[in-house]
Design an enzyme around this catalytic site. Structure first.
Site, mmCIF file in Angstrom:
data_model
loop_
_atom_site.group_PDB
_atom_site.id
_atom_site.type_symbol
_atom_site.label_atom_id
_atom_site.label_comp_id
_atom_site.label_asym_id
_atom_site.label_seq_id
_atom_site.Cartn_x
_atom_site.Cartn_y
_atom_site.Cartn_z
ATOM 1 N N CYS A 194 1.077 -0.987 -0.073
ATOM 2 C CA CYS A 194 0.045 -0.123 -0.170
ATOM 3 C C CYS A 194 0.811 1.229 0.314
ATOM 4 O O CYS A 194 1.850 1.165 -0.384
ATOM 5 C CB CYS A 194 -0.836 -0.049 0.620
ATOM 6 S SG CYS A 194 0.314 0.171 2.965
ATOM 7 N N GLY A 195 0.657 2.871 0.325
ATOM 8 C CA GLY A 195 1.262 3.293 0.927
ATOM 9 C C GLY A 195 1.822 3.567 1.593
ATOM 10 O O GLY A 195 3.465 4.010 1.357
#
Length: 292
Positions: free
Chosen positions: A242-243
């Site tokens: 993800c981020g």
């Protein structure tokens, strides 16, 4: 009588019934991106479920790296958990404000450090408050616990491992960021990062797994269907990304509910991969095997 969990997902009704049980440790694992105010700790101070303790994802982390909220060492985590009043016989229940944004990260962290008596509240604080249940500003006194960690190396992947997987495609990579960030149509929130995704990866935004009105998890059959629609093969192992390693754990939790536990998380995530350098980056829609 000792407390046991009905599963990895508990209802608000179950939590309300068992609040105050001596075996129960309730954690608010809410998290917000940098720059968003009020910050999660301030939200917790303003209102939380009675008896909850705040699990600060940014504080309970490795502070010797510039990457955000990376897992701490097992020794450091033992201290953090013990300070929260947690012991190895504690039954841990976690919620976050939206329902399933960051609670999965806390759930995954405890399991990675060897504690599997842990569950997430379905719908989180949003559902709890929608039902008119009590919240408070009062902090519950905590007696220090005694937690001993056992680190599960198979639950985590490094940049080097993910880089090797770009060529080998031994594990499927699935990214929990929004479609716009994944395809590079939207810029990253953290400055200085390139846009796009790890070559050969798939995309399933983490909020796809919850009801947008209530924050509750979808039915298990719907969760499985969402992953399959994204291109995931349930017969092969998975790396979730993800981020910054938070919402990837929401995907890991969804896969766990669907019966799949051969799932690791790339802890450095896009904050590490997307930095200027030589890590390969693709844009546009993701397709597994595209890097071969």
């Amino acid at each position: 009588m000792s407390l046991s969990l009905p599963g990895s997902l508990v209802s608000t009704e179950w939590l309300a019934t068992h609040l105050g049980h001596p075996d129960l440790v309730l954690l608010d694992g809410s998290f917000k991106l940098p720059g968003v105010t009020p910050i999660a700790a301030e939200d917790f101070a303003a209102r939380h479920i009675p008896g909850a303790r705040f699990f600060d994802i940014d504080d309970i982390a490795d502070h010797d790296t510039t990457l955000p909220h990376m897992l701490p060492s097992a020794e450091a985590f033992e201290g953090y958990a013990s300070d929260l009043g947690i012991s190895n016989d504690s039954v841990i229940v976690i919620y976050d404000t939206p329902g399933l944004m960051s609670a999965g990260r806390v759930w995954w962290t405890f399991r990675t450090f060897g504690h599997d008596k842990v569950a997430i509240v379905d719908g989180g604080l949003r559902k709890w408050q929608a039902e008119g249940r009590a919240v408070t500003t009062e902090l519950t006194p905590v007696t220090r616990g005694s937690f001993r960690a056992s680190f599960n190396t198979s639950a985590v992947r490094s940049k080097a491992q993910v880089l090797g997987n770009v060529d080998s495609q031994t594990e499927q990579v699935i990214d929990a960021r929004s479609a716009g960030r994944f395809t590079a149509e939207e810029k990253e929130a953290r400055p200085g990062l390139r846009s796009g995704h790890i070559p050969g990866s798939l995309n399933l935004p983490f909020n796809t797994l919850t009801n947008p009105q209530t924050g509750e998890l979808l039915d298990v059959t719907e969760i499985r269907a969402a992953f399959e629609k994204a291109g995931l093969d349930f017969s092969e192992p998975v790396i979730a990304s993800c981020g910054s390693g938070v919402t990837a754990a929401a995907l890991a939790f969804g896969l766990h509910l669907a019966g799949k536990d051969d799932v690791a998380i790339y802890d450095g995530a896009w904050t590490e991969w997307g930095q200027p350098g030589e890590t390969p980056v693709d844009t546009g829609p993701g397709t597994r095997g595209a890097a071969k």
